[in-house]
Write a protein that holds these residues in place. Structure first.
Motif, PDB file in Angstrom:
ATOM      1  N   ASP A 206       0.823  -1.213   0.000  1.00  0.00           N
ATOM      2  CA  ASP A 206       0.000   0.000   0.000  1.00  0.00           C
ATOM      3  C   ASP A 206       0.857   1.265   0.000  1.00  0.00           C
ATOM      4  O   ASP A 206       0.480   2.282  -0.583  1.00  0.00           O
ATOM      5  N   TRP A 207       1.998   1.210   0.678  1.00  0.00           N
ATOM      6  CA  TRP A 207       2.887   2.379   0.717  1.00  0.00           C
ATOM      7  C   TRP A 207       3.333   2.783  -0.688  1.00  0.00           C
ATOM      8  O   TRP A 207       3.617   3.967  -0.931  1.00  0.00           O
ATOM      9  N   CYS A 208       3.400   1.832  -1.609  1.00  0.00           N
ATOM     10  CA  CYS A 208       3.861   2.148  -2.961  1.00  0.00           C
ATOM     11  C   CYS A 208       2.875   3.030  -3.722  1.00  0.00           C
ATOM     12  O   CYS A 208       3.226   3.611  -4.752  1.00  0.00           O
ATOM     13  N   ASP A 209       1.641   3.113  -3.247  1.00  0.00           N
ATOM     14  CA  ASP A 209       0.645   3.987  -3.861  1.00  0.00           C
ATOM     15  C   ASP A 209       0.567   5.342  -3.163  1.00  0.00           C
ATOM     16  O   ASP A 209      -0.274   6.170  -3.501  1.00  0.00           O
ATOM     17  N   HIS A 210       1.440   5.551  -2.184  1.00  0.00           N
ATOM     18  CA  HIS A 210       1.480   6.822  -1.444  1.00  0.00           C
ATOM     19  C   HIS A 210       2.511   7.723  -2.108  1.00  0.00           C
ATOM     20  O   HIS A 210       3.688   7.377  -2.206  1.00  0.00           O
ATOM     21  N   GLU A 211       2.083   8.880  -2.590  1.00  0.00           N
ATOM     22  CA  GLU A 211       2.981   9.791  -3.304  1.00  0.00           C
ATOM     23  C   GLU A 211       3.659  10.735  -2.314  1.00  0.00           C
ATOM     24  O   GLU A 211       3.027  11.661  -1.779  1.00  0.00           O
ATOM     25  N   PRO A 212       4.939  10.559  -2.027  1.00  0.00           N
ATOM     26  CA  PRO A 212       5.608  11.462  -1.083  1.00  0.00           C
ATOM     27  C   PRO A 212       5.806  12.853  -1.679  1.00  0.00           C
ATOM     28  O   PRO A 212       6.027  12.990  -2.889  1.00  0.00           O
ATOM     29  N   VAL A 213       5.702  13.862  -0.857  1.00  0.00           N
ATOM     30  CA  VAL A 213       5.890  15.239  -1.335  1.00  0.00           C
ATOM     31  C   VAL A 213       6.942  15.943  -0.489  1.00  0.00           C
ATOM     32  O   VAL A 213       6.987  15.819   0.723  1.00  0.00           O
ATOM     33  N   ARG A 214       7.805  16.668  -1.157  1.00  0.00           N
ATOM     34  CA  ARG A 214       8.824  17.536  -0.552  1.00  0.00           C
ATOM     35  C   ARG A 214       9.546  16.896   0.634  1.00  0.00           C
ATOM     36  O   ARG A 214       9.416  17.302   1.775  1.00  0.00           O
ATOM     37  N   LEU A 215      10.265  15.858   0.350  1.00  0.00           N
ATOM     38  CA  LEU A 215      11.085  15.220   1.371  1.00  0.00           C
ATOM     39  C   LEU A 215      12.447  15.896   1.440  1.00  0.00           C
ATOM     40  O   LEU A 215      12.940  16.458   0.466  1.00  0.00           O
ATOM     41  N   ARG A 216      13.056  15.803   2.611  1.00  0.00           N
ATOM     42  CA  ARG A 216      14.450  16.235   2.796  1.00  0.00           C
ATOM     43  C   ARG A 216      15.334  15.002   2.664  1.00  0.00           C
ATOM     44  O   ARG A 216      15.263  14.098   3.503  1.00  0.00           O
ATOM     45  N   ILE A 217      16.126  14.985   1.596  1.00  0.00           N
ATOM     46  CA  ILE A 217      16.945  13.811   1.291  1.00  0.00           C
ATOM     47  C   ILE A 217      18.416  14.189   1.393  1.00  0.00           C
ATOM     48  O   ILE A 217      18.920  15.015   0.622  1.00  0.00           O
ATOM     49  N   ALA A 218      19.098  13.610   2.367  1.00  0.00           N
ATOM     50  CA  ALA A 218      20.539  13.817   2.513  1.00  0.00           C
ATOM     51  C   ALA A 218      21.280  12.948   1.504  1.00  0.00           C
ATOM     52  O   ALA A 218      20.790  11.886   1.102  1.00  0.00           O
ATOM     53  N   ARG A 219      22.449  13.397   1.115  1.00  0.00           N
ATOM     54  CA  ARG A 219      23.231  12.567   0.191  1.00  0.00           C
ATOM     55  C   ARG A 219      24.726  12.728   0.457  1.00  0.00           C
ATOM     56  O   ARG A 219      25.184  13.761   0.969  1.00  0.00           O
TER      57      ARG A 219
ATOM     58  N   GLY B  93      23.416   0.491  -9.628  1.00  0.00           N
ATOM     59  CA  GLY B  93      22.412   0.667  -8.586  1.00  0.00           C
ATOM     60  C   GLY B  93      22.562   2.007  -7.874  1.00  0.00           C
ATOM     61  O   GLY B  93      23.664   2.509  -7.686  1.00  0.00           O
ATOM     62  N   THR B  94      21.429   2.559  -7.496  1.00  0.00           N
ATOM     63  CA  THR B  94      21.381   3.744  -6.642  1.00  0.00           C
ATOM     64  C   THR B  94      20.744   3.326  -5.322  1.00  0.00           C
ATOM     65  O   THR B  94      19.711   2.649  -5.322  1.00  0.00           O
ATOM     66  N   MET B  95      21.344   3.707  -4.206  1.00  0.00           N
ATOM     67  CA  MET B  95      20.818   3.276  -2.902  1.00  0.00           C
ATOM     68  C   MET B  95      20.082   4.414  -2.214  1.00  0.00           C
ATOM     69  O   MET B  95      20.589   5.525  -2.093  1.00  0.00           O
ATOM     70  N   LEU B  96      18.879   4.115  -1.766  1.00  0.00           N
ATOM     71  CA  LEU B  96      18.103   4.988  -0.904  1.00  0.00           C
ATOM     72  C   LEU B  96      17.980   4.316   0.452  1.00  0.00           C
ATOM     73  O   LEU B  96      17.792   3.091   0.532  1.00  0.00           O
ATOM     74  N   ALA B  97      18.082   5.083   1.507  1.00  0.00           N
ATOM     75  CA  ALA B  97      17.934   4.563   2.864  1.00  0.00           C
ATOM     76  C   ALA B  97      17.038   5.515   3.645  1.00  0.00           C
ATOM     77  O   ALA B  97      16.679   6.592   3.166  1.00  0.00           O
TER      78      ALA B  97
ATOM     79  N   VAL C  76      21.471  10.794  10.172  1.00  0.00           N
ATOM     80  CA  VAL C  76      20.418  10.807   9.152  1.00  0.00           C
ATOM     81  C   VAL C  76      19.039  11.081   9.750  1.00  0.00           C
ATOM     82  O   VAL C  76      18.084  11.298   8.993  1.00  0.00           O
ATOM     83  N   ALA C  77      18.930  11.116  11.074  1.00  0.00           N
ATOM     84  CA  ALA C  77      17.626  11.311  11.720  1.00  0.00           C
ATOM     85  C   ALA C  77      16.912  12.593  11.299  1.00  0.00           C
ATOM     86  O   ALA C  77      15.677  12.612  11.198  1.00  0.00           O
ATOM     87  N   PRO C  78      17.622  13.707  11.040  1.00  0.00           N
ATOM     88  CA  PRO C  78      16.909  14.928  10.635  1.00  0.00           C
ATOM     89  C   PRO C  78      16.311  14.877   9.228  1.00  0.00           C
ATOM     90  O   PRO C  78      15.601  15.810   8.825  1.00  0.00           O
ATOM     91  N   TYR C  79      16.590  13.808   8.485  1.00  0.00           N
ATOM     92  CA  TYR C  79      16.180  13.738   7.089  1.00  0.00           C
ATOM     93  C   TYR C  79      15.160  12.620   6.892  1.00  0.00           C
ATOM     94  O   TYR C  79      15.082  11.670   7.664  1.00  0.00           O
ATOM     95  N   ASP C  80      14.396  12.747   5.806  1.00  0.00           N
ATOM     96  CA  ASP C  80      13.398  11.718   5.485  1.00  0.00           C
ATOM     97  C   ASP C  80      14.021  10.519   4.791  1.00  0.00           C
ATOM     98  O   ASP C  80      13.486   9.410   4.851  1.00  0.00           O
ATOM     99  N   ALA C  81      15.127  10.742   4.102  1.00  0.00           N
ATOM    100  CA  ALA C  81      15.776   9.665   3.354  1.00  0.00           C
ATOM    101  C   ALA C  81      17.217  10.038   3.095  1.00  0.00           C
ATOM    102  O   ALA C  81      17.647  11.178   3.332  1.00  0.00           O
ATOM    103  N   VAL C  82      17.971   9.079   2.599  1.00  0.00           N
ATOM    104  CA  VAL C  82      19.396   9.231   2.284  1.00  0.00           C
ATOM    105  C   VAL C  82      19.633   8.670   0.894  1.00  0.00           C
ATOM    106  O   VAL C  82      19.044   7.644   0.518  1.00  0.00           O
ATOM    107  N   LEU C  83      20.501   9.314   0.132  1.00  0.00           N
ATOM    108  CA  LEU C  83      20.887   8.851  -1.198  1.00  0.00           C
ATOM    109  C   LEU C  83      22.393   8.662  -1.248  1.00  0.00           C
ATOM    110  O   LEU C  83      23.153   9.569  -0.893  1.00  0.00           O
ATOM    111  N   THR C  84      22.837   7.479  -1.695  1.00  0.00           N
ATOM    112  CA  THR C  84      24.253   7.209  -1.961  1.00  0.00           C
ATOM    113  C   THR C  84      24.331   6.274  -3.162  1.00  0.00           C
ATOM    114  O   THR C  84      23.323   5.692  -3.572  1.00  0.00           O
ATOM    115  N   PRO C  85      25.514   6.095  -3.741  1.00  0.00           N
ATOM    116  CA  PRO C  85      25.663   4.962  -4.664  1.00  0.00           C
ATOM    117  C   PRO C  85      25.466   3.652  -3.901  1.00  0.00           C
ATOM    118  O   PRO C  85      25.672   3.589  -2.682  1.00  0.00           O
TER     119      PRO C  85
END
Length: 460
Positions: A234-247, A419-423, A353-362
């Motif tokens: 069900d989460w896959c049908d949830h459209e996230p908006v304006r997240l803070r993504i650290a990288r 691959g691109t990694m999201l956490a 990473v706690a202040p952010y909604d997600a993380v991006l790395t290779p």
């Protein structure tokens, strides 16, 4: 996989015909790819016939009825060959399964067999003495990564609907990146833990699939039952908006080089997420050089834990023997100290990473490695170092217990997947899947290897 399950439920697709299709493909091409160590055609057809009877009988049906989900050969299934990727256990048959395999069976999945894994799941490549090496189907001269290499090959090459994997330092995400599929390491504690797990809590079982939705659906049946939890699908049908993504793309391991094509894919993924309206924020690498040194003795103890008859120790791979010797030299006090240090490092990463909604790395620092390029039987220490240079981004998320997913968003001009990694923060698996599904939908169209080189005179 989700579409297959729906077609089976609506009687548009026969689970017996689907299973026969996969078995035929495995028989025809897996000798080259190395996805499976053991194929179980009789068990698979029995499972498929059972699924077909349930469909014909009507009533409430299991969620993944009739779809094929092979099990990595580090996890026992009752009555099935169970090698743990080791020649020392080439003829072992499991007496019992695990709570996880019970959940997969209860969900209605079909067991095609046990997928290829290196010895005890220790290396980041899938090359051993039990079966052929697992190769990425995009380039047969290159490895599939490890340790869930066979599972990723099976999914990428169309030899299974989806697959079970396990990840103690990147072992789902590494082969997912090498094979151009989706690989999810859930938060620590989300998936039912199997017997014999080490107290380090580094290892999580998780799904490998062609799409984020398929991975989410498989995670739904693998997870610890929780009636109050929102479905991961069900989460896959949830459209996230304006997240803070650290990288970040700087490894914490000194001297590690990140391939320019990997960095290009990382920048493209950043631009993709920014185009979706998210804030992309550069932050320093949270870990300092030397922070993860406590990982090495813990990993060595994990290597030493499997009981091997003394007369069969010589059959183990040189890397395994080297790690086991190091693990046996770790005292109880040393191990307790290393666990404490490891958990402090995990908290450091989690706090960063706690202040952010997600993380991006290779996902990886390099492109899929040529077969044998990481493995060095003459110098296990060099072997271990080469693996670390190949995979500097994955293990910290095991140390912190955070969810992380590898997405096949980009390919090199030569066609190799990157691959691109999201956490995400701990237990934010659902929001992570929502973001991953959004990125997948907005990214380039899915690409899978045509495999024409494996089908002489025939279309795949």
């Amino acid at each position: 996989m989700v579409r297959q399950a729906a077609a089976i439920r609506s009687r548009e697709l026969s689970p017996v015909e689907l299973t026969a299709h996969y078995l035929e493909r495995i028989d025809r091409i897996d000798g080259t790819l190395g996805a499976y160590l053991t194929v179980t055609p009789e068990r698979a057809l029995d499972d498929a016939k059972r699924a077909e009877r349930l469909v014909l009988d009507g009533g409430e049906l299991p969620p993944l009825l009739g779809v094929s989900v092979p099990v990595k050969d580090l996890t026992p299934v009752a009555g099935i060959r169970f090698t743990s990727g080791s020649a020392a256990f080439a003829d072992r048959v499991a007496d019992s399964g695990t709570p996880l395999t019970d959940l997969l069976r209860a969900a209605g999945t079909v067991l095609l067999g046990k997928t290829n894994t290196p010895e005890f799941g220790l290396p980041a490549y899938t090359e051993g003495r039990v079966g052929p090496p697992a190769r990425t189907p995009y380039d047969l001269t290159r490895g599939a990564g490890g340790s869930s290499g066979g599972a990723a090959v099976a999914v990428a090459a169309g030899l299974a609907s989806a697959a079970h994997g396990s990840d103690g330092g990147g072992s789902i995400r590494i082969p997912a990146s090498c094979c151009g599929v989706v690989g999810l390491k859930p938060s620590q504690g989300v998936v039912v833990a199997g017997p014999g797990r080490d107290v380090s809590d580094l290892v999580s079982d998780g799904p490998i699939a062609r799409t984020v939705r398929d991975a989410a659906a498989l995670l739904d049946v693998m997870a610890v039952p929780d009636p109050g939890r929102r479905s991961f699908l069900d989460w896959c049908d949830h459209e996230p908006v304006r997240l803070r993504i650290a990288r970040w793309a700087a490894p914490d391991v000194p001297g590690v080089h990140v391939d320019p094509q990997v960095l290009e894919a990382y920048e493209k993924a950043s631009a993709l997420l920014a185009g979706l309206g998210h804030d992309i924020i550069d932050i320093p690498q949270p870990l300092a050089p030397g922070d993860r040194q406590a990982f090495d003795p813990v990993w060595a103890v994990l290597a030493a834990l499997p009981p091997v008859p003394p007369e069969r120790e010589s059959e183990l791979m040189p890397l395994t023997r080297w790690l086991r010797e190091r693990g046996r030299a770790v005292t109880g006090l040393d191990y307790a100290g290393s666990l404490g240090a490891l958990r402090a490092v995990g908290r450091k990463l989690a706090d960063a990473v706690a202040p952010y909604d997600a993380v991006l790395t290779p996902t990886l620092a390099q492109l899929p490695a040529p077969l044998g390029a990481l493995r060095d039987d003459s110098d296990p220490a060099a072997d271990f170092a080469a693996q670390l240079a190949f995979t500097p981004f994955t293990a910290p998320f095991n140390i912190a217990g955070l969810p992380a997913i590898s997405l096949p968003l980009h390919h090199t001009p030569a066609g190799l997947p990157i691959g691109t990694m999201l956490a995400a923060p701990h237990r934010a698996d659902g929001p992570l899947l929502a973001l991953a599904a959004q990125a997948e939908a907005a990214g380039p169209p899915a690409r899978f290897p045509p495999l024409t080189h494996l089908f002489p005179g025939n279309a795949p």
